[in-house]
Design a protein around this motif. Structure first.
Motif, PDB file in Angstrom:
ATOM      1  N   UNK A  61       0.829  -1.209   0.000  1.00 20.98           N
ATOM      2  CA  UNK A  61       0.000   0.000   0.000  1.00 20.98           C
ATOM      3  C   UNK A  61       0.863   1.259   0.000  1.00 20.98           C
ATOM      4  N   UNK A  62       1.920   1.253   0.820  1.00 23.17           N
ATOM      5  CA  UNK A  62       2.821   2.407   0.858  1.00 23.17           C
ATOM      6  C   UNK A  62       3.543   2.590  -0.475  1.00 23.17           C
ATOM      7  N   UNK A  63       3.968   1.486  -1.090  1.00 26.61           N
ATOM      8  CA  UNK A  63       4.630   1.559  -2.391  1.00 26.61           C
ATOM      9  C   UNK A  63       3.685   2.128  -3.439  1.00 26.61           C
ATOM     10  N   UNK A  64       2.454   1.669  -3.455  1.00 24.28           N
ATOM     11  CA  UNK A  64       1.477   2.192  -4.418  1.00 24.28           C
ATOM     12  C   UNK A  64       1.243   3.681  -4.212  1.00 24.28           C
ATOM     13  N   UNK A  65       1.177   4.123  -2.946  1.00 25.84           N
ATOM     14  CA  UNK A  65       0.990   5.548  -2.661  1.00 25.84           C
ATOM     15  C   UNK A  65       2.177   6.371  -3.161  1.00 25.84           C
ATOM     16  N   UNK A  66       3.382   5.873  -2.950  1.00 29.25           N
ATOM     17  CA  UNK A  66       4.562   6.582  -3.443  1.00 29.25           C
ATOM     18  C   UNK A  66       4.599   6.623  -4.965  1.00 29.25           C
ATOM     19  N   UNK A  67       4.212   5.517  -5.599  1.00 32.49           N
ATOM     20  CA  UNK A  67       4.199   5.480  -7.062  1.00 32.49           C
ATOM     21  C   UNK A  67       3.170   6.464  -7.614  1.00 32.49           C
ATOM     22  N   UNK A  68       2.048   6.661  -6.923  1.00 33.05           N
ATOM     23  CA  UNK A  68       1.043   7.628  -7.358  1.00 33.05           C
ATOM     24  C   UNK A  68       1.556   9.052  -7.184  1.00 33.05           C
ATOM     25  N   UNK A  69       2.296   9.297  -6.100  1.00 35.28           N
ATOM     26  CA  UNK A  69       2.842  10.633  -5.858  1.00 35.28           C
ATOM     27  C   UNK A  69       3.989  10.977  -6.810  1.00 35.28           C
ATOM     28  N   UNK A  70       4.784   9.995  -7.130  1.00 29.63           N
ATOM     29  CA  UNK A  70       5.978  10.196  -7.955  1.00 29.63           C
ATOM     30  C   UNK A  70       5.993   9.230  -9.134  1.00 29.63           C
ATOM     31  N   UNK A  71       5.126   9.475 -10.131  1.00 29.06           N
ATOM     32  CA  UNK A  71       5.075   8.562 -11.275  1.00 29.06           C
ATOM     33  C   UNK A  71       6.359   8.661 -12.103  1.00 29.06           C
ATOM     34  N   UNK A  72       6.652   7.572 -12.826  1.00 24.43           N
ATOM     35  CA  UNK A  72       7.807   7.569 -13.714  1.00 24.43           C
ATOM     36  C   UNK A  72       7.629   8.634 -14.783  1.00 24.43           C
ATOM     37  N   UNK A  73       8.712   9.292 -15.117  1.00 21.04           N
ATOM     38  CA  UNK A  73       8.701  10.328 -16.144  1.00 21.04           C
ATOM     39  C   UNK A  73       9.184   9.732 -17.463  1.00 21.04           C
ATOM     40  N   UNK A  74       8.567  10.114 -18.558  1.00 20.17           N
ATOM     41  CA  UNK A  74       9.087   9.685 -19.856  1.00 20.17           C
ATOM     42  C   UNK A  74      10.294  10.537 -20.186  1.00 20.17           C
ATOM     43  N   UNK A  75      11.114  10.085 -21.108  1.00 19.25           N
ATOM     44  CA  UNK A  75      12.314  10.806 -21.480  1.00 19.25           C
ATOM     45  C   UNK A  75      13.526  10.375 -20.660  1.00 19.25           C
ATOM     46  N   UNK A  76      13.400   9.257 -19.965  1.00 18.31           N
ATOM     47  CA  UNK A  76      14.519   8.761 -19.181  1.00 18.31           C
ATOM     48  C   UNK A  76      15.513   8.044 -20.074  1.00 18.31           C
ATOM     49  N   UNK A  77      16.155   7.052 -19.547  1.00 15.44           N
ATOM     50  CA  UNK A  77      17.200   6.329 -20.263  1.00 15.44           C
ATOM     51  C   UNK A  77      16.666   5.627 -21.516  1.00 15.44           C
ATOM     52  N   UNK A  78      15.434   5.131 -21.446  1.00 12.18           N
ATOM     53  CA  UNK A  78      14.931   4.365 -22.583  1.00 12.18           C
ATOM     54  C   UNK A  78      13.856   5.118 -23.347  1.00 12.18           C
TER      55      UNK A  78
END
Length: 79
Positions: A61-78
């Motif tokens: 649950x905590x991991x899901x909350x963090x992922x919602x707060x800080x979603x992955x950004x496009x334009x990274x390494x791949x």
């Protein structure tokens, strides 16, 4: 005997790990035998790290909350 038959099952207690305790006390901690044998179990536990803080583990649950707060950004390494 088993519990289903109405009989309590008792397991044999495990033997005290003297070899490991003596190794930690005499070899790792390098205690003098006189001081090693004078220790209380609580003192030995404290000296050998039994009371050290444990790492906090994050739950799903905590991991899901963090992922919602800080979603992955496009334009990274791949991309």
């Amino acid at each position: 005997m088993n519990a289903a038959a109405g009989k309590a099952t008792l397991s044999e207690p495990s033997a005290f790990p003297w070899e490991m305790v003596m190794h930690v006390g005499l070899c790792v901690l390098r205690l003098d035998p006189k001081h090693f044998w004078a220790l209380t179990p609580r003192e030995f536990a404290a000296m050998s790290g039994a009371f050290r803080p444990t790492a906090v583990q994050i739950g799903r649950d905590d991991l899901n909350a963090l992922m919602a707060l800080y979603p992955d950004q496009s334009g990274g390494l791949d991309g």
